[in-house]
Every structure is written in structure tokens, then in C-alpha cells.
Design a protein around this motif. Sequence first.
Motif, PDB file in Angstrom:
ATOM      1  N   UNK A  11       0.836  -1.181   0.000  1.00  0.00           N
ATOM      2  CA  UNK A  11       0.000   0.000   0.000  1.00  0.00           C
ATOM      3  C   UNK A  11       0.874   1.235   0.000  1.00  0.00           C
ATOM      4  N   UNK A  12       0.230   2.402   0.007  1.00  0.00           N
ATOM      5  CA  UNK A  12      -1.213   2.588  -0.056  1.00  0.00           C
ATOM      6  C   UNK A  12      -1.770   2.134  -1.408  1.00  0.00           C
ATOM      7  N   UNK A  13      -3.010   1.570  -1.325  1.00  0.00           N
ATOM      8  CA  UNK A  13      -3.750   1.215  -2.524  1.00  0.00           C
ATOM      9  C   UNK A  13      -5.221   1.503  -2.206  1.00  0.00           C
ATOM     10  N   UNK A  14      -6.107   1.024  -3.058  1.00  0.00           N
ATOM     11  CA  UNK A  14      -7.520   1.143  -2.694  1.00  0.00           C
ATOM     12  C   UNK A  14      -8.068  -0.236  -2.368  1.00  0.00           C
ATOM     13  N   UNK A  68       6.877   2.797   7.339  1.00  0.00           N
ATOM     14  CA  UNK A  68       7.969   3.014   6.382  1.00  0.00           C
ATOM     15  C   UNK A  68       7.413   3.077   4.954  1.00  0.00           C
ATOM     16  N   UNK A  69       6.419   2.260   4.672  1.00  0.00           N
ATOM     17  CA  UNK A  69       5.812   2.208   3.337  1.00  0.00           C
ATOM     18  C   UNK A  69       4.834   3.350   3.093  1.00  0.00           C
ATOM     19  N   UNK A  71       4.179   6.031   5.159  1.00  0.00           N
ATOM     20  CA  UNK A  71       4.495   7.334   5.741  1.00  0.00           C
ATOM     21  C   UNK A  71       3.343   7.879   6.572  1.00  0.00           C
ATOM     22  N   UNK A  72       3.036   9.139   6.341  1.00  0.00           N
ATOM     23  CA  UNK A  72       1.955   9.809   7.068  1.00  0.00           C
ATOM     24  C   UNK A  72       0.632   9.710   6.315  1.00  0.00           C
ATOM     25  N   UNK A  73       0.671   8.980   5.186  1.00  0.00           N
ATOM     26  CA  UNK A  73      -0.448   9.064   4.241  1.00  0.00           C
ATOM     27  C   UNK A  73      -1.523   8.013   4.346  1.00  0.00           C
ATOM     28  N   UNK A  74      -1.730   7.459   5.539  1.00  0.00           N
ATOM     29  CA  UNK A  74      -2.810   6.474   5.649  1.00  0.00           C
ATOM     30  C   UNK A  74      -3.464   6.505   7.021  1.00  0.00           C
ATOM     31  N   UNK A  75      -4.726   6.100   7.062  1.00  0.00           N
ATOM     32  CA  UNK A  75      -5.452   6.013   8.338  1.00  0.00           C
ATOM     33  C   UNK A  75      -6.311   4.756   8.377  1.00  0.00           C
ATOM     34  N   UNK A  76      -6.014   3.823   7.460  1.00  0.00           N
ATOM     35  CA  UNK A  76      -6.844   2.628   7.306  1.00  0.00           C
ATOM     36  C   UNK A  76      -5.931   1.453   6.954  1.00  0.00           C
ATOM     37  N   UNK A  77      -6.081   0.340   7.667  1.00  0.00           N
ATOM     38  CA  UNK A  77      -5.296  -0.868   7.369  1.00  0.00           C
ATOM     39  C   UNK A  77      -6.238  -2.050   7.204  1.00  0.00           C
ATOM     40  N   UNK A  78      -6.038  -2.796   6.102  1.00  0.00           N
ATOM     41  CA  UNK A  78      -6.841  -3.986   5.838  1.00  0.00           C
ATOM     42  C   UNK A  78      -6.002  -5.227   6.109  1.00  0.00           C
ATOM     43  N   UNK A  79      -6.555  -6.119   6.907  1.00  0.00           N
ATOM     44  CA  UNK A  79      -5.876  -7.382   7.215  1.00  0.00           C
ATOM     45  C   UNK A  79      -6.583  -8.491   6.441  1.00  0.00           C
ATOM     46  N   UNK A  80      -5.798  -9.216   5.622  1.00  0.00           N
ATOM     47  CA  UNK A  80      -6.382 -10.318   4.859  1.00  0.00           C
ATOM     48  C   UNK A  80      -5.428 -11.507   4.918  1.00  0.00           C
ATOM     49  N   UNK A  81      -5.692 -12.519   4.084  1.00  0.00           N
ATOM     50  CA  UNK A  81      -4.842 -13.697   4.129  1.00  0.00           C
ATOM     51  C   UNK A  81      -4.935 -14.486   2.837  1.00  0.00           C
ATOM     52  N   UNK A  82      -4.898 -15.807   2.940  1.00  0.00           N
ATOM     53  CA  UNK A  82      -5.099 -16.655   4.080  1.00  0.00           C
ATOM     54  C   UNK A  82      -6.271 -16.263   4.970  1.00  0.00           C
ATOM     55  N   UNK A  83      -6.333 -16.943   6.099  1.00  0.00           N
ATOM     56  CA  UNK A  83      -7.363 -16.593   7.073  1.00  0.00           C
ATOM     57  C   UNK A  83      -6.715 -15.999   8.317  1.00  0.00           C
ATOM     58  N   UNK A  84      -6.770 -14.666   8.455  1.00  0.00           N
ATOM     59  CA  UNK A  84      -6.161 -14.019   9.617  1.00  0.00           C
ATOM     60  C   UNK A  84      -6.803 -14.472  10.932  1.00  0.00           C
ATOM     61  N   UNK A  85      -8.015 -15.009  10.848  1.00  0.00           N
ATOM     62  CA  UNK A  85      -8.710 -15.447  12.065  1.00  0.00           C
ATOM     63  C   UNK A  85      -8.087 -16.703  12.672  1.00  0.00           C
TER      64      UNK A  85
END
Length: 242
Positions: A11-14, A68-69, A71-85
Motif C-alpha cells: 500500500x497505499x492502494x484502494x 515506512x511504506x 508514511x503519514x499518508x494512511x489512516x486505514x489498514x486492511x488485514x487479509x490472508x489466508x485466514x487471519x482469524x
Amino acid sequence: MSKIPVLEIFGPTIQGEGMVIGQKTMFVRTAGCDYSCAWCDSSFTWDGTGKEDIRQMSANEIWEELKALGGDGFSFVTISGGNPALLKNISTFINILQKNQIKICLETQGSLWQEWFYKIDELTLSPKPPSSGMTTDFDRLDTIIGNLEQSERKQNISLKVVIFNDEDYQYAKKVHFRYPAIPFFFQIGNDDSKTSDDNQLLEKLLQKYEWLINKVMFDDSLKDVKVLPQLHTYIWGNKRAV
Ligand SMILES: C[S@@+](CC[C@H](N)C(=O)[O-])C[C@H]1O[C@@H](n2cnc3c(N)ncnc32)[C@H](O)[C@@H]1O
Ligand SMILES: Nc1nc2[nH]cc(C(=O)O)c2c(=O)[nH]1
Ligand code: SF4
Ligand SMILES: [Mg+2]
């Protein structure tokens, strides 16, 4: 501190799918899955082909790499996988994100419950239709959705079923009617998730998307549902980590 098996941080991506489609986000993709869907577009997370790329990381190391990737330009993180659960210790990572005012999105198939689901802002449950070859444990899914509904988290969850054929469509309707209060998304399946011919892929996906839209449009039993593509594949094809 216990480690989290990570395959990709990007990221960042959409966000290309579901309830927050279009949302600017960073991604963390964990390794390992309790399913093995026939058409999984991220099979490198569980079929051994990505084994060498797995990094055992602490929650803090993941957070540092995100900064590091992105910077200051994000406020949203998506966790995926695999199954993160599969990973109980993701809670430590989630606590770091919350402390830093980051909104959290999770992608999971709804086969496993974790207490940290209560802390997810946008939780996508994606039970698998017949074409996947997997069987949905509806008792489990009832429990997960029940837990979240009882804790007033209903507005934080959605259901997203991937459709490849008519049988999948019937399955998706069954899921929607079982949980009518949960926002429901039909997502068109990509049955060619290995090709690098982007133009041909796009043409095929557009045709399938139109097929699915038509089915839903003329189905009077479906009213309050959404039909979406995997937006990122229309832009970047099957490219990884976008
Ligand atoms: C790779 S999975 C990872 C998260 C979790 N294991 C799950 O399946 O929900 C993320 C999303 O991609 C969807 N997906 C996987 N393969 C796909 C394909 N070939 N076409 C469309 N969607 C796909 C899944 O159904 C899920 O909603
Ligand atoms: N852009 C983008 N959006 C996504 N939404 C769900 C994804 C996933 O693989 O879980 C995904 C992904 O890999 N990339
Ligand atoms: S549950 Fe998700 S990650 Fe696991 S095999 Fe199915 S699509 Fe792939
Ligand atoms: Mg994907």
C-alpha cells in the motif's frame, strides 16, 4: 513477544472489494488458511508456493513497516490472508493500530471466531459457495454474527459471497436470507486468476459482471443487496500486492 506469519505488506492502494470499496488503505496479508478454495486468488498463502516469503514478525515490526511504506499518508489498514482469524495474537497488532487512530478492515471467510473481531471497524465475512469445494459450517457463522450483533457491532460487518455460477448464486441468496439484517454483497468471481493477459481478463470479467448484475436486477426476491466487481483486478489485473 509472539510472532505473526506475514506474506505481504503493501500500500497505499484502494480496497478493491466489498463494504468499503474504493477506500484508501494499507494491506497486511497473513500466511495460512483452514480452507483450500478451488479458485483462491491468494493460494500462495496456503499451498506452499509462498513458503519462502513468509516472515515471522512482531506486531511492532509490522507497524514499523507499514509506516515506512505508507508514511503519514494512511489512516486505514486492511488485514487479509489466508485466514487471519487463525491468529489469536493479531490482537497485539490491532491494539497498536487502535492506539494510532488507524481504522481496521478484516477479510475472513467466517469459519473461525476471535475475540479481537470486536475491535474491527469493517469486518467482511465471506462464506464460500459450492464452486469453492468448501462446506460452510453455518453454526459457526451463526455464532460469529450472533456475537457481533449482541455487542452492537452490526454496523461494522458485512457479508460478501463470490459467485461463479447459478449454484453459487442460489447459495448466496440462502446466506442473505439467513442474515437479512447484515449488508450483503455479491462479488463476481475471477476464474482466471493466474493469467497476465490483462485485456482479455478485463473483457471476461466485465461480461461476467454484467451477467451477475442482470440476474440480481431481475430477481424480485432480492431488494437490498449490492453487486460488485473486484475493482483492483480491473485496474491491475492479477498483479500481486496491489
Ligand atoms: C483471498 S481471500 C482472504 C480472506 C479469507 N480467507 C476469505 O476468503 O474471506 C479475500 C477475498 O477474496 C475473495 N476471492 C478469493 N479468490 C477469488 C476469486 N478467484 N475471484 C473473486 N474473489 C476471490 C474471497 O472470497 C475473499 O472474499
Ligand atoms: N486492492 C485490493 N483490494 C483487496 N480487497 C481484498 C483483497 C484481498 O486479497 O483480501 C484485496 C487485495 O489484494 N487488493
Ligand atoms: S478461504 Fe480465502 S484464503 Fe482461504 S482458500 Fe478460500 S479464498 Fe483462499
Ligand atoms: Mg485478493
